[in-house]
Scaffold this motif. Structure first.
Motif, PDB file in Angstrom:
ATOM      1  N   SER A 236       5.726   5.788   6.572  1.00 38.06           N
ATOM      2  CA  SER A 236       6.334   4.936   5.545  1.00 38.06           C
ATOM      3  C   SER A 236       6.991   5.806   4.484  1.00 38.06           C
ATOM      4  O   SER A 236       6.608   6.971   4.295  1.00 38.06           O
ATOM      5  CB  SER A 236       5.271   4.040   4.886  1.00 38.06           C
ATOM      6  N   GLU A 257      -6.220  -3.381  -2.771  1.00 40.21           N
ATOM      7  CA  GLU A 257      -4.911  -3.505  -2.144  1.00 40.21           C
ATOM      8  C   GLU A 257      -3.861  -4.108  -3.074  1.00 40.21           C
ATOM      9  O   GLU A 257      -2.661  -4.052  -2.785  1.00 40.21           O
ATOM     10  CB  GLU A 257      -5.015  -4.366  -0.874  1.00 40.21           C
ATOM     11  N   ALA A 261       1.286  -4.464  -4.425  1.00 36.86           N
ATOM     12  CA  ALA A 261       2.147  -5.445  -5.089  1.00 36.86           C
ATOM     13  C   ALA A 261       2.577  -4.927  -6.463  1.00 36.86           C
ATOM     14  O   ALA A 261       3.744  -5.060  -6.855  1.00 36.86           O
ATOM     15  CB  ALA A 261       1.410  -6.773  -5.229  1.00 36.86           C
ATOM     16  N   TRP A 265       5.701  -2.261  -3.368  1.00 34.59           N
ATOM     17  CA  TRP A 265       5.787  -1.744  -2.000  1.00 34.59           C
ATOM     18  C   TRP A 265       6.907  -2.399  -1.197  1.00 34.59           C
ATOM     19  O   TRP A 265       7.702  -1.721  -0.545  1.00 34.59           O
ATOM     20  CB  TRP A 265       4.450  -1.940  -1.288  1.00 34.59           C
ATOM     21  N   ASP A 266       6.964  -3.713  -1.218  1.00 35.26           N
ATOM     22  CA  ASP A 266       7.932  -4.442  -0.388  1.00 35.26           C
ATOM     23  C   ASP A 266       9.381  -4.160  -0.773  1.00 35.26           C
ATOM     24  O   ASP A 266      10.296  -4.357   0.035  1.00 35.26           O
ATOM     25  CB  ASP A 266       7.671  -5.947  -0.469  1.00 35.26           C
ATOM     26  N   ASN A 269       9.861  -0.595   1.228  1.00 34.60           N
ATOM     27  CA  ASN A 269       9.455  -0.407   2.624  1.00 34.60           C
ATOM     28  C   ASN A 269       9.690  -1.669   3.437  1.00 34.60           C
ATOM     29  O   ASN A 269       9.416  -2.781   2.967  1.00 34.60           O
ATOM     30  CB  ASN A 269       7.968  -0.041   2.698  1.00 34.60           C
ATOM     31  N   ASP A 270      10.195  -1.500   4.650  1.00 34.27           N
ATOM     32  CA  ASP A 270      10.397  -2.632   5.552  1.00 34.27           C
ATOM     33  C   ASP A 270       9.107  -3.013   6.272  1.00 34.27           C
ATOM     34  O   ASP A 270       8.961  -4.150   6.730  1.00 34.27           O
ATOM     35  CB  ASP A 270      11.471  -2.288   6.591  1.00 34.27           C
ATOM     36  N   THR A 271       8.184  -2.054   6.390  1.00 31.94           N
ATOM     37  CA  THR A 271       6.936  -2.278   7.107  1.00 31.94           C
ATOM     38  C   THR A 271       5.836  -2.707   6.143  1.00 31.94           C
ATOM     39  O   THR A 271       5.638  -2.070   5.110  1.00 31.94           O
ATOM     40  CB  THR A 271       6.487  -0.992   7.830  1.00 31.94           C
ATOM     41  N   PRO A 272       5.115  -3.790   6.454  1.00 30.10           N
ATOM     42  CA  PRO A 272       4.007  -4.225   5.593  1.00 30.10           C
ATOM     43  C   PRO A 272       2.977  -3.100   5.436  1.00 30.10           C
ATOM     44  O   PRO A 272       2.711  -2.352   6.380  1.00 30.10           O
ATOM     45  CB  PRO A 272       3.410  -5.416   6.349  1.00 30.10           C
ATOM     46  N   TRP A 273       2.398  -2.989   4.263  1.00 29.00           N
ATOM     47  CA  TRP A 273       1.447  -1.913   4.015  1.00 29.00           C
ATOM     48  C   TRP A 273       0.254  -1.999   4.956  1.00 29.00           C
ATOM     49  O   TRP A 273      -0.320  -0.968   5.344  1.00 29.00           O
ATOM     50  CB  TRP A 273       0.988  -1.920   2.557  1.00 29.00           C
ATOM     51  N   GLN A 274      -0.122  -3.238   5.340  1.00 29.58           N
ATOM     52  CA  GLN A 274      -1.268  -3.408   6.237  1.00 29.58           C
ATOM     53  C   GLN A 274      -1.036  -2.705   7.578  1.00 29.58           C
ATOM     54  O   GLN A 274      -1.964  -2.127   8.159  1.00 29.58           O
ATOM     55  CB  GLN A 274      -1.548  -4.896   6.486  1.00 29.58           C
ATOM     56  N   GLN A 275       0.195  -2.751   8.067  1.00 28.89           N
ATOM     57  CA  GLN A 275       0.512  -2.127   9.351  1.00 28.89           C
ATOM     58  C   GLN A 275       0.457  -0.606   9.251  1.00 28.89           C
ATOM     59  O   GLN A 275      -0.002   0.066  10.176  1.00 28.89           O
ATOM     60  CB  GLN A 275       1.900  -2.578   9.819  1.00 28.89           C
TER      61      GLN A 275
END
Length: 333
Positions: A236, A257, A261, A265-266, A269-275
């Motif tokens: 990321s 977590e 927010a 993060w969003d 990054n295109d990828t969710p932080w969880q992933q």
């Protein structure tokens, strides 16, 4: 690129005598990239044999491993496997950087600027399958164990150290700490020097203890991974404007977590932080490995290096400087 934790971790100097007799899990790709980046001719070109096979990494590997043997260190080289899906964008970014460096190298070459040629050539470094194969062949002949990771070599090395099969991971990157490596050794260069630009500076090996680092930072393992994600990892981009110290402050403030927010993060990054987090915590490792290694074969080492254009006198001198023993592994000396 390696996560930027250098300014946060607890580092303590460690000497080679203190490492004698210990099994060290070496991040193979990290080490080989060091060699092909720094072991080059004056104009930046890689050293090769008469058939064009790259030998820079073999030069570094032979020197490093024979010196390990003289100091009674027991290395195990852990090689990368399948690239995690989320790492592809980072590899694409590196590919673009290397392409740009290649163009700058050609410009420097046209101008006859040797200093810039060497600088930009180092940035084009690539490990090919044939180079990796040659490295494994040399290690095998030297009796040094090789472990093939199913995915990231650092995760596999950390797994083996956590199991008690090794004492520490050896790498210049700090990612193994995110994979729960209890100990990480950096700057394990027998020469005691490290390349910086076109010159070299003195360095000392250092040991980083994960437990002590977490205690100092007042973080859990999960929070350490979250901190690294904010700064940026191989999976990321992180959040622009957030470095290690700012990330630490944010994690210590929000603790959960919710920090993602708060940091936006969003937006970065295109990828969710969880992933991304799950990529770290579910990285494949294996217990299928042999730490005994093959029998050390002095003649095979000599023959292989002769095929790769090494100096017979230098190879003989190096091999003869090692103890004459019937031990199975080079690292057992």
């Amino acid at each position: 690129m390696g996560v930027k934790l250098r300014d946060l971790v607890v580092q303590k100097p460690i000497t080679l005598p203190e490492l004698a007799g210990k099994t060290l899990m070496v991040d193979a790709y990290n080490t080989l990239y060091q060699f092909i980046t720094t072991i080059r001719s004056m104009d930046g070109g890689l050293f090769t044999d008469e058939e064009g096979n790259v030998t820079s990494h073999l030069m570094g590997l032979f020197s490093r491993c024979t010196n390990f043997a003289k100091h009674k260190l027991h290395p195990v080289f852990v090689f990368d496997g399948k690239v995690p899906k989320l790492k592809q964008s980072e590899l694409d970014r590196r590919k673009d950087i290397k392409a740009e460096a290649g163009s700058l190298y050609e410009e420097a070459k046209a101008k006859g600027d040797v200093a810039d040629m060497k600088k930009y050539a180092a940035r084009t470094s690539r490990l090919t399958p044939s180079m990796v194969k040659d490295a494994k062949t040399l290690l095998g002949a030297m009796g040094i164990p090789v472990v093939q990771a199913p995915a990231e070599g650092e995760a596999q090395a950390a797994h083996m150290v956590a199991k008690g099969d090794g004492w520490a991971v050896v790498s210049q990157d700090f990612d193994s700490l995110l994979h729960r490596a209890p100990r990480l050794v950096i700057n394990l260069n027998i020469a005691g020097r490290k390349r910086r630009g076109l010159s070299s500076v003195p360095v000392e090996p250092a040991i980083i203890n994960l437990k002590q680092t977490l205690q100092k930072l007042e973080l859990s393992q999960k929070q350490l991974i979250m901190l690294a994600m904010l700064v940026g990892t191989d999976y990321s981009k992180g959040v622009k404007g957030i470095g290690p110290k700012k990330a630490l402050a944010l994690i210590q403030k929000h603790k959960t977590e919710k920090v993602f927010a708060e940091a936006g993060w969003d937006d970065h990054n295109d990828t969710p932080w969880q992933q991304v987090y799950e990529t770290f915590t579910t990285m494949p490792t294996t217990d299928e490995y042999d730490l005994q290694g093959k029998a050390y074969n002095k003649d095979q080492v000599y023959s292989f290096l002769m095929d790769r254009g090494f100096s017979p006198d230098r190879v003989k001198k190096t091999l003869e400087s090692l103890p004459d023993t019937q031990q199975k592994r080079l690292g057992d000396w």
